[in-house]
Design an enzyme around this catalytic site. Sequence first.
Site, PDB file in Angstrom:
ATOM      1  N   ASP A   1       0.860  -1.183   0.000  1.00  0.00           N
ATOM      2  CA  ASP A   1       0.000   0.000   0.000  1.00  0.00           C
ATOM      3  C   ASP A   1       0.894   1.230   0.000  1.00  0.00           C
ATOM      4  O   ASP A   1       1.379   1.650   1.058  1.00  0.00           O
ATOM      5  CB  ASP A   1      -0.918  -0.011   1.223  1.00  0.00           C
ATOM      6  CG  ASP A   1      -1.845   1.205   1.285  1.00  0.00           C
ATOM      7  OD1 ASP A   1      -1.827   2.025   0.341  1.00  0.00           O
ATOM      8  OD2 ASP A   1      -2.574   1.338   2.288  1.00  0.00           O
TER       9      ASP A   1
ATOM     10  N   ASP B   1      11.407  -9.036  23.059  1.00  0.00           N
ATOM     11  CA  ASP B   1      12.741  -8.486  22.823  1.00  0.00           C
ATOM     12  C   ASP B   1      13.468  -8.245  24.146  1.00  0.00           C
ATOM     13  O   ASP B   1      12.874  -7.837  25.145  1.00  0.00           O
ATOM     14  CB  ASP B   1      12.606  -7.170  22.054  1.00  0.00           C
ATOM     15  CG  ASP B   1      13.935  -6.571  21.649  1.00  0.00           C
ATOM     16  OD1 ASP B   1      14.667  -7.241  20.906  1.00  0.00           O
ATOM     17  OD2 ASP B   1      14.238  -5.435  22.081  1.00  0.00           O
TER      18      ASP B   1
ATOM     19  N   GLU C   1      14.271 -13.029  23.723  1.00  0.00           N
ATOM     20  CA  GLU C   1      15.643 -12.870  23.239  1.00  0.00           C
ATOM     21  C   GLU C   1      16.577 -12.622  24.424  1.00  0.00           C
ATOM     22  O   GLU C   1      16.504 -11.594  25.088  1.00  0.00           O
ATOM     23  CB  GLU C   1      15.737 -11.678  22.282  1.00  0.00           C
ATOM     24  CG  GLU C   1      17.161 -11.415  21.795  1.00  0.00           C
ATOM     25  CD  GLU C   1      17.419  -9.959  21.470  1.00  0.00           C
ATOM     26  OE1 GLU C   1      18.302  -9.703  20.643  1.00  0.00           O
ATOM     27  OE2 GLU C   1      16.757  -9.078  22.062  1.00  0.00           O
TER      28      GLU C   1
ATOM     29  N   ASP D   1      19.649  -9.270  13.922  1.00  0.00           N
ATOM     30  CA  ASP D   1      20.708  -8.722  14.764  1.00  0.00           C
ATOM     31  C   ASP D   1      22.114  -9.081  14.312  1.00  0.00           C
ATOM     32  O   ASP D   1      23.079  -8.587  14.892  1.00  0.00           O
ATOM     33  CB  ASP D   1      20.522  -9.214  16.204  1.00  0.00           C
ATOM     34  CG  ASP D   1      19.417  -8.464  16.919  1.00  0.00           C
ATOM     35  OD1 ASP D   1      19.089  -7.352  16.492  1.00  0.00           O
ATOM     36  OD2 ASP D   1      18.880  -8.997  17.905  1.00  0.00           O
TER      37      ASP D   1
END
Length: 747
Positions: free
Chosen positions: A77, A279, A307, A378
Amino acid sequence: MPTSSPRRRRLHHLTAVAAALSVTTAGATFVPAATAHAIPPAHSRTTAAAAASGGTSADETGDVIYELMTDRFYDGDTGNDDPASSSGLYDGSHQNWQLYWGGDFAGVTAKMQYLKDLGIGAIWISPPVQNVNVPVGSGSAKSSGYHGYWGMDYYVPEPHFGDWSAFDAMVSAAHAQGIKVVMDWAPNHTSPEDTNDPGYAADGALKKNGVTQSEYDNDPQGWFHHNGGVQDYQDPYQAEYKNLFNLADLAQENPSVTNYLQGAVDTWLGHGVDGIRMDAVKHMPGGWLKGYVDHIDSTRSVFTFGEWADPSSAPMWPDEVKFANTDGMSLENIDLNAAERSAFSGSGSMKDIDAALTRQQSQFAHPNQLVNLVDDQDESRLLSVYDNTTRLDQAEVVNLTVPGIPSVYYGDEQYLHNDTTNGSGQVGGDPYNRPMMTSFSESTRGFTIIHDLSALRRANPALRFGASGQRWMNDDVYVYERTFAGNVVLVAVNKSTTNSYALSGLQTALPAGQYADSLGGALGGGTLTVGSGTGGSNPAGPYTLQPGQAAVWSYVAPTTSTPTAGTTTPTMGHAGDAITVAGTGFGDTTGTATVGGVAATVQSWSPTEVQLSVPAGAPAGDDKVVLTSATGHVGSGVTYHVESGPQVPVTFTVTGTSTSPGDEIYLTGNDDELGNWSTDTSKAIGPLLDPAYPSWFSMASVPGGATVQYKFFIKKADGSIVWEGGSNHSYTAPTSGTGSTTVAWQN
C-alpha cells in the site's frame, strides 16, 4: 533457616543508535524391504502435510516460523509510505538504510500465498506499535524506527505499516491460510534519548492512544530508569536497570508502567495475535517478566519466547538457563546459533553443534520449544560471512531438524544478502542485514528444502518432540537421529567442500528397509538401506557422504492407542489457564485429562492435540498432565508447572547485610514461587543485586493478594549456606500492578 516447615546481548540497533507403515510426505519415504524397489517420487508441493497447523492453537512445535521485517518485506500500500503523522521518514530510493522503505501489513497480506507455499506455520513480524514519529539525528545520520524497536505508542499500529484495518486484514489472511501471527514486542525501552538535550528526537516519549504518559527528561512519576547506560553487559544490575545504548529504559517496577504494558499487550491479543517474541528479556527483571507472561496467558494462552542473546560461554549463561526454566517463556537458541554459524562459516567443527545440543537437552526443561535460527535481524547473514549457498542450505537443514522450533529469516530462501561493511566493521551487519526482499521465486533450492522439511515436521512427530542423539561425527560430518514414540528421523550433513566420508559402522533406529532422501536429492542425498539389528540399533548399509551433501531419512510409525504427549503450551500457569497438549496417539474420541492428579476440563480433543483448562486444586509446582484415551489407555504424562495463583511482581529488598567478596544473597519462602524454603539456587530467588551495598534486592513473582513468609540466606563463596536469623518476614502482595517491601537483615 525458616522458622516453619518447609538470569551476550547482541548489539541490535547498534549502528542506528551509535501414519501408515509406508509413508510419503513431500520427499519422506519408507519402503518395507519386500517392496524396496518401489520408491515413490520424493517431492510433492501439493501434499496436505504442507498446510500449516492453523491460527488458533498455542502450540508451535509443528510450525516453521518465518521472521520478516515488515518494512523490508513488500510494499502492498503505497498510500502509507509517508504518513502525515510521521512524515519525512521514508526513502523511496532505498539509499538511507535507517529510514522506512515501504513494507507494510498489506504487503505481508499480499504475499501470504507465497508463505503458505513455502510451508510456513507462523510469521514473526516486526514490533507493530507506533514508533518514534520524528527523525532521530539529522542529515545523513537521520534515522527512524523502521525496525520497530523504538516504540512510542504501544496501543496503536505504526502508521508506515498501516492502520488497524490493515493489521486485522493481515491476521485474517494468515489464519485463512493456517498461518499464525507472532508479534515482536519490546517492553524494555522506548526510543533514543539524550540527557544533555531534552529536545533530541521524541525524548523517549511514551504515549497511550496519542496521549503522552511521560518523557525521559520530564518524568516526575518515574516511568523510566535514570541510571545511565550499560557499560558491562554481563553485570546483571546494569543489564536490567540501565539504558540499553541510549534507549529510554522503562521502569517495570512502577505499577503505572506495568498496567500500561499489560493493557497494551491485551490490545494486540484482542486483534488476533497468536504468539509473542519478547525483545531483550535479559534486560528486564525475571520476576517482572514471569508476572507479565502470567498476565498474557491469563488473557489468552499463546506461545511466548524471548531474546536473551548469550551463548553458553557468557558469564550470565546460568541466569539465562534459570530464566528459561522458571519464568514461563521459552528463548531463542543463541547458543546453538553460535555453533551453527561457526561450523557453516568455514572454520568451526560440527562437534560444536553436537555439544550445543547436548547442553540444550540436559540443561533446559523444555528443549524442544527453544527457537532455533541461522540468521536474524541482529547479525550478519551467513552468506555475508561465507558466500556459499550450499553451506546456507545445509545450515537450514540442521536448523529445521534438530530439537527446537525452527525460525527462518526472510529472504534466506532466496539467498538474499548485502555485503556492505557497517560502521562497526561488520560485513553485512546491521542495517545491511535488512535489505528489501527482491524475489519471491518458488523454484530456488532453498525454498524447496524449507518447504519439504516443513512438511516433514508436521508428518513425523520425531521432529517436534523427539530427543536427539549423535550417530556418526567428525569435524566435517554430523549424523544425528531424532526419535519419539517409534518415529525416527536420521539426518546426515557433510560440510566439507573437498572430503568424502564413508559412514562406516553407522547404526540407526530406522527399521529395516530402504529410505529415500526427504530432500529429494536437493543436496545430493540418496537412498539409505537399513538391515536388521537389536535394541533399536540397526546397521545401515554402505553409504558415502560426498562433499557438500546432506540427506534426511524418515520413518513414521503406526499410531498407537496410548496417548504420548510431547509438550504443553504454555509450560506454566495457574487455575483457569488454558493448556494445549501436543503429541500423538490421543485418538479421535474425547478422553479425559488430569493435572497433578486432579481432573481437568477438556475444551477440545484431536488425535494430536488436546486443549484443556488447569483445574482448581492442582498442586503448585511441577505436575504431570496425563491424558487417558476414550478406550482407557493412560498416557505417561508431560510436565506442566502450576503456579499458586495469578502472579504479581514484587521487589524484595534487604538492608544492613554483611557479606564477603564472592558471597551471594538469595530469597526463599513458603510458596512455590519463592522456592518452598529451598536453598537450591535453581529454585530460590536470586542472586539478589547490590548496587547500593549493603542493601540487596530482587524482583520476584508471587500470588496476587497472598500473604507470603520469607527469609534471606547467604551463599558463601565456598558454597556453604548462612541463614538469616529471627522470625520469618511476612508480606501481603497487592492483587494487581506491582509491589515492594524492604526489611532489615536479622542476625
